[in-house]
Design a protein around this motif. Sequence first.
Motif, PDB file in Angstrom:
ATOM      1  N   SER A 127       8.518  -3.326  10.278  1.00  0.00           N
ATOM      2  CA  SER A 127       9.830  -3.817  10.714  1.00  0.00           C
ATOM      3  C   SER A 127      10.964  -3.236   9.883  1.00  0.00           C
ATOM      4  O   SER A 127      12.117  -3.227  10.308  1.00  0.00           O
ATOM      5  CB  SER A 127       9.854  -5.344  10.624  1.00  0.00           C
ATOM      6  OG  SER A 127       9.784  -5.760   9.261  1.00  0.00           O
ATOM      7  N   GLY A 128      10.647  -2.769   8.664  1.00  0.00           N
ATOM      8  CA  GLY A 128      11.665  -2.194   7.793  1.00  0.00           C
ATOM      9  C   GLY A 128      12.367  -3.190   6.902  1.00  0.00           C
ATOM     10  O   GLY A 128      13.289  -2.819   6.164  1.00  0.00           O
ATOM     11  N   VAL A 129      11.949  -4.466   6.913  1.00  0.00           N
ATOM     12  CA  VAL A 129      12.672  -5.466   6.124  1.00  0.00           C
ATOM     13  C   VAL A 129      12.500  -5.241   4.620  1.00  0.00           C
ATOM     14  O   VAL A 129      13.401  -5.547   3.835  1.00  0.00           O
ATOM     15  CB  VAL A 129      12.234  -6.905   6.500  1.00  0.00           C
ATOM     16  CG1 VAL A 129      12.608  -7.219   7.937  1.00  0.00           C
ATOM     17  CG2 VAL A 129      10.737  -7.113   6.270  1.00  0.00           C
ATOM     18  N   VAL A 130      11.345  -4.699   4.217  1.00  0.00           N
ATOM     19  CA  VAL A 130      11.144  -4.392   2.795  1.00  0.00           C
ATOM     20  C   VAL A 130      11.836  -3.087   2.433  1.00  0.00           C
ATOM     21  O   VAL A 130      12.550  -2.992   1.431  1.00  0.00           O
ATOM     22  CB  VAL A 130       9.639  -4.314   2.459  1.00  0.00           C
ATOM     23  CG1 VAL A 130       9.439  -3.868   1.004  1.00  0.00           C
ATOM     24  CG2 VAL A 130       8.974  -5.662   2.686  1.00  0.00           C
ATOM     25  N   ASP A 172      15.844  -6.133   2.649  1.00  0.00           N
ATOM     26  CA  ASP A 172      16.142  -7.473   3.163  1.00  0.00           C
ATOM     27  C   ASP A 172      15.172  -8.513   2.634  1.00  0.00           C
ATOM     28  O   ASP A 172      15.520  -9.697   2.532  1.00  0.00           O
ATOM     29  CB  ASP A 172      16.093  -7.468   4.692  1.00  0.00           C
ATOM     30  CG  ASP A 172      17.150  -6.565   5.308  1.00  0.00           C
ATOM     31  OD1 ASP A 172      18.260  -6.504   4.747  1.00  0.00           O
ATOM     32  OD2 ASP A 172      16.859  -5.916   6.333  1.00  0.00           O
ATOM     33  N   MET A 173      13.931  -8.104   2.331  1.00  0.00           N
ATOM     34  CA  MET A 173      12.928  -9.014   1.794  1.00  0.00           C
ATOM     35  C   MET A 173      12.057  -8.268   0.800  1.00  0.00           C
ATOM     36  O   MET A 173      11.985  -7.032   0.829  1.00  0.00           O
ATOM     37  CB  MET A 173      12.047  -9.595   2.909  1.00  0.00           C
ATOM     38  CG  MET A 173      12.760 -10.468   3.916  1.00  0.00           C
ATOM     39  SD  MET A 173      11.604 -11.340   5.009  1.00  0.00           S
ATOM     40  CE  MET A 173      10.982 -12.572   3.870  1.00  0.00           C
ATOM     41  N   THR A 174      11.396  -9.028  -0.058  1.00  0.00           N
ATOM     42  CA  THR A 174      10.447  -8.445  -1.004  1.00  0.00           C
ATOM     43  C   THR A 174       9.025  -8.693  -0.513  1.00  0.00           C
ATOM     44  O   THR A 174       8.782  -9.626   0.274  1.00  0.00           O
ATOM     45  CB  THR A 174      10.597  -9.071  -2.396  1.00  0.00           C
ATOM     46  OG1 THR A 174      10.252 -10.472  -2.311  1.00  0.00           O
ATOM     47  CG2 THR A 174      12.030  -8.918  -2.901  1.00  0.00           C
ATOM     48  N   PRO A 175       8.066  -7.880  -0.948  1.00  0.00           N
ATOM     49  CA  PRO A 175       6.671  -8.150  -0.576  1.00  0.00           C
ATOM     50  C   PRO A 175       6.214  -9.547  -0.992  1.00  0.00           C
ATOM     51  O   PRO A 175       5.441 -10.190  -0.276  1.00  0.00           O
ATOM     52  CB  PRO A 175       5.895  -7.063  -1.326  1.00  0.00           C
ATOM     53  CG  PRO A 175       6.880  -5.948  -1.492  1.00  0.00           C
ATOM     54  CD  PRO A 175       8.198  -6.619  -1.705  1.00  0.00           C
ATOM     55  N   GLU A 176       6.709 -10.003  -2.122  1.00  0.00           N
ATOM     56  CA  GLU A 176       6.331 -11.335  -2.612  1.00  0.00           C
ATOM     57  C   GLU A 176       6.823 -12.426  -1.652  1.00  0.00           C
ATOM     58  O   GLU A 176       6.118 -13.412  -1.399  1.00  0.00           O
ATOM     59  CB  GLU A 176       6.895 -11.575  -4.006  1.00  0.00           C
ATOM     60  CG  GLU A 176       6.271 -10.721  -5.106  1.00  0.00           C
ATOM     61  CD  GLU A 176       6.736  -9.269  -5.057  1.00  0.00           C
ATOM     62  OE1 GLU A 176       6.021  -8.398  -5.593  1.00  0.00           O
ATOM     63  OE2 GLU A 176       7.816  -8.999  -4.465  1.00  0.00           O
ATOM     64  N   SER A 212       0.824  -1.210   0.000  1.00  0.00           N
ATOM     65  CA  SER A 212       0.000   0.000   0.000  1.00  0.00           C
ATOM     66  C   SER A 212       0.857   1.259   0.000  1.00  0.00           C
ATOM     67  O   SER A 212       0.381   2.343  -0.353  1.00  0.00           O
ATOM     68  CB  SER A 212      -0.936   0.019   1.219  1.00  0.00           C
ATOM     69  OG  SER A 212      -0.222   0.273   2.408  1.00  0.00           O
ATOM     70  N   GLY A 213       2.112   1.112   0.420  1.00  0.00           N
ATOM     71  CA  GLY A 213       3.055   2.232   0.368  1.00  0.00           C
ATOM     72  C   GLY A 213       3.271   2.964   1.662  1.00  0.00           C
ATOM     73  O   GLY A 213       4.190   3.784   1.765  1.00  0.00           O
ATOM     74  N   THR A 214       2.473   2.667   2.702  1.00  0.00           N
ATOM     75  CA  THR A 214       2.589   3.460   3.924  1.00  0.00           C
ATOM     76  C   THR A 214       3.908   3.227   4.653  1.00  0.00           C
ATOM     77  O   THR A 214       4.528   4.155   5.163  1.00  0.00           O
ATOM     78  CB  THR A 214       1.394   3.217   4.865  1.00  0.00           C
ATOM     79  OG1 THR A 214       1.562   4.003   6.026  1.00  0.00           O
ATOM     80  CG2 THR A 214       1.263   1.754   5.257  1.00  0.00           C
ATOM     81  N   ASP A 215       4.374   1.964   4.711  1.00  0.00           N
ATOM     82  CA  ASP A 215       5.630   1.699   5.406  1.00  0.00           C
ATOM     83  C   ASP A 215       6.826   2.329   4.698  1.00  0.00           C
ATOM     84  O   ASP A 215       7.812   2.703   5.340  1.00  0.00           O
ATOM     85  CB  ASP A 215       5.860   0.189   5.527  1.00  0.00           C
ATOM     86  CG  ASP A 215       5.134  -0.404   6.735  1.00  0.00           C
ATOM     87  OD1 ASP A 215       4.502   0.367   7.480  1.00  0.00           O
ATOM     88  OD2 ASP A 215       5.197  -1.632   6.911  1.00  0.00           O
ATOM     89  N   MET A 216       6.732   2.437   3.386  1.00  0.00           N
ATOM     90  CA  MET A 216       7.854   2.969   2.621  1.00  0.00           C
ATOM     91  C   MET A 216       8.061   4.454   2.876  1.00  0.00           C
ATOM     92  O   MET A 216       9.173   4.975   2.737  1.00  0.00           O
ATOM     93  CB  MET A 216       7.635   2.730   1.122  1.00  0.00           C
ATOM     94  CG  MET A 216       7.279   1.280   0.764  1.00  0.00           C
ATOM     95  SD  MET A 216       8.488   0.070   1.359  1.00  0.00           S
ATOM     96  CE  MET A 216       9.824   0.395   0.210  1.00  0.00           C
ATOM     97  N   ASP A 217       6.984   5.154   3.268  1.00  0.00           N
ATOM     98  CA  ASP A 217       7.053   6.609   3.473  1.00  0.00           C
ATOM     99  C   ASP A 217       7.008   7.018   4.937  1.00  0.00           C
ATOM    100  O   ASP A 217       7.035   8.211   5.242  1.00  0.00           O
ATOM    101  CB  ASP A 217       5.889   7.296   2.730  1.00  0.00           C
ATOM    102  CG  ASP A 217       5.959   7.073   1.220  1.00  0.00           C
ATOM    103  OD1 ASP A 217       7.078   7.055   0.686  1.00  0.00           O
ATOM    104  OD2 ASP A 217       4.899   6.903   0.603  1.00  0.00           O
TER     105      ASP A 217
END
Length: 303
Positions: free
Chosen positions: A86-89, A93-97, A72-77
């Motif tokens: 957690s910040g892993v994406v 460190d990890m992908t959403p997939e 949805s984009g909220t964690d990225m911003d």
Amino acid sequence: MPVLRTGFTLLRLIAVLFSSVAAILSTMLPLYLYYSIPSIDLLRTLGLLLLGTVLIHGFLTHVLNDYMDSISGTDMDSPGILSGGSGVVRNGDMTPEALQRIGRLSIGVTVAIVILFLMLGFTKAAILLTIGLYSAVAYSLPALRFSYYPLLGEWAATFPAIFFIGIGGVWLVMETPPLWAIQNASIISVLCIAWIMVHHIPDRFADEQASPPKITSVVWTKRTFGDTYSRLPAILYFALAASLCIWLGAERMTAALGLLCLSVFSILIVINLNIDDPEHVSSGEKQLLLITWIAAIWLGIFI
């Protein structure tokens, strides 16, 4: 190892420790202090609760929440320090997939364990695990995705998860949970919801601009009354916690007075937050986390 570090980051143990574990503490502590239940039974029950908490709240809930909030984009911003996933994406460190695959596998394993518990006759444990699974899925995943709606995130997902893990230990070792256990689990659940509202404050702009928008109670209040009132949901929930002193009544006067003082102190912390400074909000949130643990111990001692 990078894999272990990423897995540990996903657990977000601070959130687990000061919510679900606090609820467990508030109800298991009196069993150790005031009841003649064999220690081995209490330790076995405590171990089962902690394991379930780490796997469902710590792992599954945060995997699903990180997945949904990353797409949805909220964690990225998010500018949040304790919030914003957690910040892993965001850190690569990890992908959403990958999170989606892990989430699906974890749900399948949890369903299998529930079925196994039912086959073995562990009905209560199966019910508690089912409630945890429901809360994790309902909080983040479509079509329910309660965390994206005001009030629903708190009452249809968060409250049942914390309440039932809190009362779960008493229910497993006793035929009927006593009133003090229901009170303690309910109060700690409300206190957790209150600090979660503070947790959402640094994310309010990112949540509002997400696709779909994540309209938490904080965002709804911001939209309705203005940004200054973003702290209002937390204040109201701490006020609700304070009002539960009436429920404790004269029989638990010491517990009630302690809860009242802690709730009022929490309200003062929220009122004095600089909501435009994520570091200041996170500092206030840490104080509220500590207050939640103090409340859990206090309520556990004075039953």
